[in-house]
Design an enzyme around this catalytic site. Structure first.
Site, PDB file in Angstrom:
ATOM      1  N   ASP A 113     -27.207   4.845  31.834  1.00  0.00           N
ATOM      2  CA  ASP A 113     -27.778   6.184  32.891  1.00  0.00           C
ATOM      3  C   ASP A 113     -28.713   5.379  33.878  1.00  0.00           C
ATOM      4  O   ASP A 113     -28.959   4.253  33.787  1.00  0.00           O
ATOM      5  CB  ASP A 113     -28.153   7.230  32.036  1.00  0.00           C
ATOM      6  CG  ASP A 113     -27.738   8.614  32.622  1.00  0.00           C
ATOM      7  OD1 ASP A 113     -28.135   8.524  33.918  1.00  0.00           O
ATOM      8  OD2 ASP A 113     -27.327   9.416  32.010  1.00  0.00           O
ATOM      9  N   ASP A 170     -22.373  10.460  39.552  1.00  0.00           N
ATOM     10  CA  ASP A 170     -23.122  11.799  39.129  1.00  0.00           C
ATOM     11  C   ASP A 170     -23.852  12.671  40.156  1.00  0.00           C
ATOM     12  O   ASP A 170     -23.945  12.178  41.295  1.00  0.00           O
ATOM     13  CB  ASP A 170     -24.010  11.276  37.907  1.00  0.00           C
ATOM     14  CG  ASP A 170     -24.672  12.692  37.169  1.00  0.00           C
ATOM     15  OD1 ASP A 170     -24.023  13.634  37.387  1.00  0.00           O
ATOM     16  OD2 ASP A 170     -25.553  12.165  36.387  1.00  0.00           O
ATOM     17  N   GLU A 173     -22.578  17.195  43.471  1.00  0.00           N
ATOM     18  CA  GLU A 173     -22.028  18.495  43.939  1.00  0.00           C
ATOM     19  C   GLU A 173     -22.278  18.774  45.541  1.00  0.00           C
ATOM     20  O   GLU A 173     -21.311  19.600  46.058  1.00  0.00           O
ATOM     21  CB  GLU A 173     -22.647  19.548  43.188  1.00  0.00           C
ATOM     22  CG  GLU A 173     -22.423  19.485  41.684  1.00  0.00           C
ATOM     23  CD  GLU A 173     -22.901  18.335  40.794  1.00  0.00           C
ATOM     24  OE1 GLU A 173     -22.097  17.943  39.965  1.00  0.00           O
ATOM     25  OE2 GLU A 173     -23.991  17.812  41.161  1.00  0.00           O
TER      26      GLU A 173
END
Length: 1033
Positions: free
Chosen positions: A498, A613, A616
């Site tokens: 991550d 990631d 949006e």
């Protein structure tokens, strides 16, 4: 500075003793008064100074701490309803957008192997595409006022009330002004029948109860006058004509005349498109839908009819006359600048899709609402989440299925009511509707993916088990977890990291303090025959010193960042230390820019896939640091029920500009455009099959990558809901999907993670991942019980990988889902319509997870057919009607069943996919009541580009009947070894006396008397030749 003045009292003067005495007395009194007054003034000054200090301190705290905190969380009132008058009214679309939109769409459509092989310098497009001409139409009529005839509001049942004033605060005055009926209903509506798919767990976060929407107080009368057809005539493709309205809808910018087109594209697909007849409107360039200029329809499965007087239309099934999409008796069509409404009566209450959401598989039609607007939102019931998919599949009373897709990228509400009926409320674009006739659920998804694009064929290694967490903290810690998982004998293929691997959370960097040895770890991962995937966020740090951070420098130089209203890069805030800018992936140089960054980083860290990631796109601020403009884009006349109360909540301002249009229109496409650019970059950088996992999605995502369901909570509710999540995305054409195994947010438990690892072993995308402030949840960290359960479940997955890979080939070619609800294979059995606790891989394998704590048995519904236990091969249910069966589920086991009539290709499982591919294949034959079974195997090298189009694969067909198996190799493009090691034949009544494989007698076989299984072992039979296997008794 505060200035204070004082005036001393004069002393009295007199002569004589009396005068002297008086003077002395006055003097003493005057002195006392002056001292008191002086002390009083000092107190006042001190008090004022204290108050001023408090005021100054509070002001500083508000400016420096509280205001930014509130701004990030949208607590400064920006999400409240805007005042009636706005500062600006800006157009939602322009002719320039049309030109650029078509150029971008055509570039994506034509991107192929030739362009990839050309290299990074070919990854751009020009603006030479012509602008499509808009059909002209009669002049718009003027509006007349609406009057309510007496009695038209009477006798409208509650279930038939369509909301005429969808507002948080409807009122009777506005309602009547629209020509609608007003009647308040204060009691909570009650169901006539219980919902057939009740929750087996209550959510621990978000709504704990299913609360229906209010029944509309303001509703349309039955004879409401909206649009009517002024003409509708046959055309080469179907019908075309115009619609007009004579009365206002109540929304600003009513379109007086609409162009209405019906295109009967295929026998099973009809397209209905309604546009403004006089000017262009936003039309989403993605997904790349087929352009059909000549219909292939010869015997349509549908009928179309329209009523000229009221503008309603119906698509019905030709064989049953069942209306499938019908606006008759529904809410009237509304078509204004920023509000479009279209309603249909549904043929049943069994409807699925309309994601992304955390509200189960079967949607509830009892006054519920789906909101489609991509948002960085922890998954909770009732909230809009990371992706928007305006597609639904519905079952009909006949057991047939159909689907409906609204091709629109703008924010929308979709309301379901118990008539049953469905209403779209969209705030932009056009109404572009596809109806798919099926007639089976699988047919519907095939037809849908024929429009939005077939799913990509994943690399073989990506079907293995993946492991990650946010906050390993260092290379050493990552290596430690990677190594202990391998040492435990858990099948394992891909290690992830991550954002903590980055320097200051900046893309395309590696922390020199904690992850300086990461390239060496990746090299060791590759030496072990494994793979590595890091995370990439779209946001680029916008505060780096010039010349020190190429992603920012090059983005500025190329002008590829999303712009604000002043034509400067739009600045927000995500994980970067100070500020963030976002690449515009629709820009002619957007993919070129992104590929340069990925190539440069790959030269440092040779990763194998990309995890994208926060796309949006997410923004820790709501808008910019100063909020957003006050105009009709930021505050539209109608606001869907989006989380946060504003469109720009935790994202960019709607006025932000992309190359193809404003963010108001492009927002829901952002993640998909990034997935396209990332897919192309990976092909160029690795020259191998790309693997992309994205959080934000839109129709067409499955063409370019997969999806994981985001930051789910670690609890039994979210584990159960993950089944619906993977099934929904398989319906959406995104079969490479999974949830974070054991949950992302919060601390998991041993029992939960053990059962979740078993379920997650059968997600198409299988990855364990969690947050940085939770306990370690890789299997070894949680102890021996989790290790044993994980290892056993993943061994079954790795055994079945050839079958799973063949399913992915099938979906790549036909669109049929990989993971399926039971009703996909048993549409005639209504009991399967609400099953959301078990699912299928293809048609052959049923997965029945344990979804409650402390249970060692599970109840499963087994539809008609013969069902066998995967582990032992014994029959669990004989032919007959569907029934509920209790299955053993020991703590280390997830129940798996095979449906009779299928042949499953397998291989001997190793600890990696690379090792497994070398150990040889097997076949499991599960006959039906006639003793017959069929199957297939697709095989290629697992990682090369375009094996299907280049025919570098092999394809085998398997057919079995009593005593014989026929193997036919229909395609022989794969050049590597492909040998059959064993065959398991189920439901064999007795031991064989002779087994012959490819004309050679097999000597090594045995028979399980209890389970009636014949196993032929130690074979070395090439599969890429035709041969037979026989067994005699």
């Amino acid at each position: 500075m505060v200035q204070i003045s004082s005036k001393l009292s004069q002393t009295a003067k007199g002569d004589g003793e009396a005068a002297a005495a008086a003077a002395t007395l006055l003097a003493s009194k005057g002195a006392t008064y002056q001292e008191k007054k002086k002390r009083h003034l000092q107190c006042v000054v001190t008090g004022l100074m204290i108050l001023f200090g408090l005021w100054l301190t509070t002001t500083i705290i508000i400016i420096l701490i509280i205001a930014p905190y509130c701004r990030e969380r949208n607590l400064l009132g920006r999400h409240s309803l805007p005042p009636p008058s706005l500062n600006q009214n800006v157009p939602t679309y322009s002719e320039t957008d049309t030109h650029r939109l078509h150029a971008y769409r055509d570039w994506v459509k034509n991107m192929g192997k030739k362009e990839i092989e050309c290299g990074i310098d070919c990854l751009f497009y020009s603006l030479d595409a012509p602008v499509e001409k808009q059909t002209q139409a009669p002049v718009k009529p003027s509006f007349t006022s609406t009057k309510l005839p007496s009695g038209q509001c009477e006798d409208v049942p509650l279930s038939e009330r369509f909301d005429c004033l969808p507002s948080a605060l409807p009122n009777q005055e506005d309602c009547v002004a629209r020509g609608c009926c007003w009647k308040e209903v204060l009691e909570v509506p009650k169901r006539e029948k219980p919902f057939p798919a009740p929750r087996i767990h209550q959510p621990t976060h978000g709504f704990s109860q299913d609360v229906p929407l209010n029944i509309p107080f303001c509703y349309y009368p039955k004879d409401y006058h909206g649009y009517h057809f002024t003409n509708l005539t046959p055309s080469d493709m179907g019908y075309q004509g115009y619609m007009s309205r004579n009365s206002p809808s109540g929304y600003s910018g009513d379109v007086g005349t609409l162009y209405f087109e019906v295109r009967m594209e295929t026998d099973s697909r009809i397209r209905i498109k309604i546009t403004d007849s006089s000017q262009a409107r936003w039309e989403t360039p993605l997904p790349i839908v087929p352009v059909v200029n000549k219909s292939s329809a010869t015997q349509t499965l549908y009928k179309f009819k329209a009523r000229l007087n009221d503008g309603t239309f119906t698509v019905s099934r030709d064989s049953t006359d069942q209306p499938l999409f019908s606006t008759e008796a529904a809410a009237p069509l509304t078509y204004s600048d920023q509000f479009l409404q279209l309603s249909t009566i549904l043929p049943s209450h069994f409807i699925y899709g309309l994601g992304e959401h955390l509200d189960g598989l079967l949607l509830d039609t009892f006054w519920t609402r789906r909101v489609l607007w991509n948002l960085d939102q922890i998954p909770e019931p009732g909230k809009n989440l990371y992706g928007s998919h305006p597609f639904y599949l519905a079952m009909e009373p006949s057991g047939e299925a159909h689907g409906v897709f609204l091709l629109n990228s703008n924010a929308m509400d979709i309301v379901l009511q118990p008539l049953p009926a469905l209403t779209y409320r969209v705030i932009g674009g056009v109404l572009d509707l596809y109806v798919f006739l099926g007639p089976t659920p699988s047919d519907v998804v095939r037809q849908y993916t024929e429009v939005v694009g077939r799913p990509f064929l994943p690399p073989y290694w990506s079907l293995g088990y993946h492991q990650c967490r946010f906050g390993y903290g260092s290379t050493n810690r990552t290596r430690e977890v990677w190594q202990r998982t391998r040492d435990a004998g858990i099948p394992f293929d891909t290690q992830w990291n991550d954002i903590d691997y980055m320097k200051d959370h900046n893309d395309f960097t590696i922390s020199s303090d904690t992850y300086k040895n990461l390239p060496q770890l990746v090299q060791d991962i590759h030496k072990a025959g494994m793979h590595y995937v890091p995370i990439f966020d779209p946001g680029v740090s916008a505060s780096e010193t010039p010349g020190t951070y190429p992603p920012w420098d090059e983005g500025l130089h190329l002008g590829v960042f999303v712009r604000n209203h002043t034509n400067q890069p739009f600045i927000g805030k995500v994980w970067n230390p100070v500020s963030t800018a976002w690449p515009d992936f629709t820009h002619p140089l957007g993919t070129y820019y992104w590929s340069r960054q990925m190539e440069r980083f790959h030269n440092t860290l040779p990763y194998d896939g990309a995890w994208i990631d926060m796309n949006e796109p997410s923004n820790f601020w709501s808008g910019s640091s100063k909020g957003c403009l006050h105009n009709n884009l930021e505050h539209p006349p109608f606001l869907p029920a989006v989380e946060g109360g504003s469109l720009y909540y935790h994202t960019l301002c709607m006025s932000a500009q992309h190359h193809v249009g404003n963010h108001y229109n492009v927002h829901n496409l952002f993640g998909l455009t990034e997935a396209i650019s990332t897919n192309i970059a990976l092909q160029l950088v690795r020259a191998k099959r790309p693997f992309v996992i994205s959080r934000s999605t839109f129709p067409g995502q499955g063409v370019y990558g997969g999806h994981w369901t985001g930051d789910v909570w670690s609890d039994w509710f979210n584990m159960w809901q993950s089944i619906a999540g993977i099934l929904n995305f398989n319906m959406f054409g995104v079969p490479m999907v999974g949830a974070d195994i054991c949950g992302f947010n919060g601390n998991t438990t041993t029992n939960l993670c053990m059962r979740w690892m078993q379920l997650g072993a059968f997600y198409p995308f299988s990855r364990n991942h969690n947050t940085d402030d939770a306990v370690d949840q890789d299997p070894v960290a949680l102890g021996d019980r989790v290790v044993r359960g994980s290892r056993k479940a993943l061994m079954q997955r790795y055994t079945l990988l050839p079958y799973l890979y063949t399913l992915f080939f099938n979906t790549h070619v036909t669109g049929e889902p990989v993971a399926q609800p039971l009703f996909f294979q048993f549409p005639e059995d209504e009991k399967t319509y609400s099953v959301d606790t078990q699912f299928l891989w293809g048609s052959a394998l049923m997965i029945v997870p344990a979804l409650r704590e402390h249970i060692t048995k599970v109840e499963a519904y087994l539809p008609q057919g013969m069902w066998y236990d995967w582990y032992g091969g014994g029959m669990v249910k004989n032919e007959g009607e569907g029934s509920y069966i209790t299955l053993p589920a020991p703590y280390d086991t997830i129940p798996l069943l095979i449906l009779g009539g299928n042949i499953l290709p397998t291989h001997v499982p190793g600890n990696t996919t690379l090792q497994s591919r070398k150990l040889g294949h097997g076949l499991v034959i599960a006959p039906d009541k006639r003793g017959e079974a069929r199957g297939q195997l697709y095989w290629d090298d697992g990682d090369s580009l375009d094996p299907v189009s280049s025919q570098t694969f092999s394809h085998m067909l398997f057919e079995s009947e009593s005593g014989i198996l026929r193997v036919t190799c229909s395609t022989r493009g794969y050049t590597g070894p492909l040998n059959l090691r064993y065959i398991m034949i189920l439901n064999v009544p007795q031991n064989a006396t002779q087994v012959v494989v490819a004309d050679k007698t097999a000597l090594n076989y045995d028979y399980d008397t209890n389970n009636k299984v014949l196993k032929i072992k130690e074979l070395d039979q090439p599969l890429m030749q035709n041969f037979t296997v026989t067994w005699k008794f």
